[in-house]
Scaffold this active site. Structure first.
Site, PDB file in Angstrom:
ATOM      1  N   LYS A   1       0.092   4.191  -0.162  1.00 20.80           N
ATOM      2  CA  LYS A   1      -0.574   5.361   0.452  1.00 20.80           C
ATOM      3  C   LYS A   1      -0.388   6.581  -0.458  1.00 20.80           C
ATOM      4  CE  LYS A   1       0.350   3.444   4.990  1.00 20.80           C
ATOM      5  NZ  LYS A   1      -0.086   3.547   6.369  1.00 20.80           N
TER       6      LYS A   1
ATOM      7  N   ASN B   1       0.870  -1.175   0.000  1.00 17.80           N
ATOM      8  CA  ASN B   1       0.000   0.000   0.000  1.00 17.80           C
ATOM      9  C   ASN B   1       0.906   1.224   0.000  1.00 17.80           C
ATOM     10  OD1 ASN B   1      -1.792   2.053   0.437  1.00 17.80           O
ATOM     11  ND2 ASN B   1      -2.235   1.516   2.574  1.00 17.80           N
TER      12      ASN B   1
ATOM     13  N   SER C   1       2.947  -2.457  10.268  1.00 14.00           N
ATOM     14  CA  SER C   1       4.394  -2.469  10.498  1.00 14.00           C
ATOM     15  C   SER C   1       5.051  -3.814  10.201  1.00 14.00           C
ATOM     16  CB  SER C   1       4.731  -2.004  11.925  1.00 14.00           C
ATOM     17  OG  SER C   1       4.295  -0.678  12.125  1.00 14.00           O
TER      18      SER C   1
ATOM     19  N   HIS D   1      -9.670   0.936   4.602  1.00 10.68           N
ATOM     20  CA  HIS D   1      -8.397   1.132   5.306  1.00 10.68           C
ATOM     21  C   HIS D   1      -8.649   2.042   6.507  1.00 10.68           C
ATOM     22  CE1 HIS D   1      -4.317   2.374   6.239  1.00 10.68           C
ATOM     23  NE2 HIS D   1      -3.914   1.297   5.575  1.00 10.68           N
TER      24      HIS D   1
ATOM     25  N   GLY E   1       2.687  -1.254   4.256  1.00 11.55           N
ATOM     26  CA  GLY E   1       2.736   0.175   3.964  1.00 11.55           C
ATOM     27  C   GLY E   1       4.170   0.639   3.761  1.00 11.55           C
TER      28      GLY E   1
ATOM     29  N   GLU F   1      -7.159   4.446   7.660  1.00 10.88           N
ATOM     30  CA  GLU F   1      -6.990   5.889   7.399  1.00 10.88           C
ATOM     31  C   GLU F   1      -8.234   6.456   6.720  1.00 10.88           C
ATOM     32  OE1 GLU F   1      -3.213   5.451   5.432  1.00 10.88           O
ATOM     33  OE2 GLU F   1      -2.304   4.878   7.337  1.00 10.88           O
TER      34      GLU F   1
ATOM     35  N   GLY G   1       1.904   2.007  10.691  1.00  7.36           N
ATOM     36  CA  GLY G   1       2.822   3.129  10.574  1.00  7.36           C
ATOM     37  C   GLY G   1       3.477   3.532  11.882  1.00  7.36           C
TER      38      GLY G   1
ATOM     39  N   GLU H   1      -5.704  -5.421  10.241  1.00 10.71           N
ATOM     40  CA  GLU H   1      -4.708  -4.390  10.499  1.00 10.71           C
ATOM     41  C   GLU H   1      -5.029  -3.671  11.806  1.00 10.71           C
ATOM     42  OE1 GLU H   1      -2.629  -3.012   6.721  1.00 10.71           O
ATOM     43  OE2 GLU H   1      -4.458  -1.842   6.837  1.00 10.71           O
TER      44      GLU H   1
HETATM   45  C1  PEP Z   1      -0.978  -0.011   5.796  1.00  7.50           C
HETATM   46  O1  PEP Z   1      -0.967   1.156   5.443  1.00  7.50           O
HETATM   47  O2  PEP Z   1      -1.896  -0.755   5.444  1.00  7.50           O
HETATM   48  C2  PEP Z   1       0.124  -0.497   6.640  1.00  7.50           C
HETATM   49  C3  PEP Z   1       0.091  -1.729   7.095  1.00  7.50           C
HETATM   50  O3  PEP Z   1       1.128   0.385   6.891  1.00  7.50           O
HETATM   51  P1  PEP Z   1       2.523   0.053   7.627  1.00  7.50           P
HETATM   52  O4  PEP Z   1       3.048  -1.214   7.055  1.00  7.50           O
HETATM   53  O5  PEP Z   1       3.396   1.232   7.333  1.00  7.50           O
HETATM   54  O6  PEP Z   1       2.212  -0.080   9.083  1.00  7.50           O
END
Ligand code: PEP
Length: 249
Positions: free
Chosen positions: A11, A9, A211, A96, A232, A98, A173, A167
């Protein structure tokens, strides 16, 4: 055995030059040892055409990061599932955290978006997860089951065509990853819920996101009910993303 899926992703990151460099580096890496898992990158909407061209060689599927809940019409700023399909989009993130947080997306809206994607022949990657406050209050199961139940209710037997991404919001993040045991525990709950809803739930990939990186991917992906990752930050670094893909073999 079901293939794993590693989806990046991006983003709201990238540029024409950076995207090209990243995709070329991924393609070079995959050329030396072909992935036995499914691989996708979910790119910002303005770069769909560029990414479609770059990914035409195959090996990496194209994903979008959102889709409209409406089919067509006066919805300024939105992109419909059929528009995404015209760019060769294979996967689309829906719900998601966000989007839920910054755009007020509800469980019902997310379920409708999944429905639109499915109707256009796009696989929705339905993102669900609890906040830190919800986890600390012991509400993790209740929250993820409620989020998934909305998608099951709206999509009926088609639910076997979705991908689920667990998630935990507190892990996205932040550099804080759910432990493999914590993630597996939630995945097993989701798996049971999907089995109760569909006779074909076996084929549903349940990804972990939050992460995931080159150092922790191996252990997370070794869990019985973790069928891949939604990545991400680490998806923006070709070497890290390739290491995660290798861990999914
Ligand atoms: C995401 O944006 O779906 C995500 C898992 O981000 P990150 O890996 O940076 O935590």
């Amino acid at each position: 055995m079901k293939k794993k899926l590693i989806a990046g992703n991006w983003k709201m990151n990238g540029s024409l030059a950076a995207n090209e460099a990243l995709v070329r580096a991924l393609q070079a890496g995959l050329a030396t040892h072909t992935a036995s898992c499914d691989v996708a990158v979910c790119v910002p909407a303005p770069y769909l055409a560029q990414a479609q061209g770059l990914l035409a060689a195959g090996g990496i599927a194209l994903g979008a990061q959102d889709v409209s809940a409406f089919e067509v019409g006066a919805y300024t700023g939105e992109a419909s599932a059929s528009m995404l399909k015209e760019f060769g989009v294979r996967y689309c993130l829906v719900g998601h955290s966000e989007r839920r947080l910054y755009h007020g997306e509800t469980d019902v809206l997310v379920a409708t978006k999944a429905q639109r994607a499915l109707a256009a022949g796009i696989t929705p990657i339905v993102c669900i997860g609890e906040t830190l406050a919800e986890r600390e209050a012991g509400r993790t199961e209740e929250v993820v089951k409620r989020q998934l139940a909305a998608v099951i209710a709206a999509n009926g037997h088609c639910v076997s065509e979705i991908v689920v991404a667990y998630e935990p919001v507190w892990a996205i993040g932040t550099g804080k990853t759910a432990s493999p045991e914590q993630a597996q525990q939630v995945h097993a709950v989701l798996r049971a819920q999907l089995h109760a809803a569909s006779a074909h739930a076996d084929r549903i990939q349940i990804l972990y996101g939050g992460s995931m990186n080159a150092a922790n991917a191996n252990q997370l992906l070794a869990q019985a009910d973790i069928d891949g990752g939604l990545i991400g930050g680490a998806a923006l670094k070709s070497a890290d993303f390739l290491t995660i893909i290798a861990a999914a073999q």
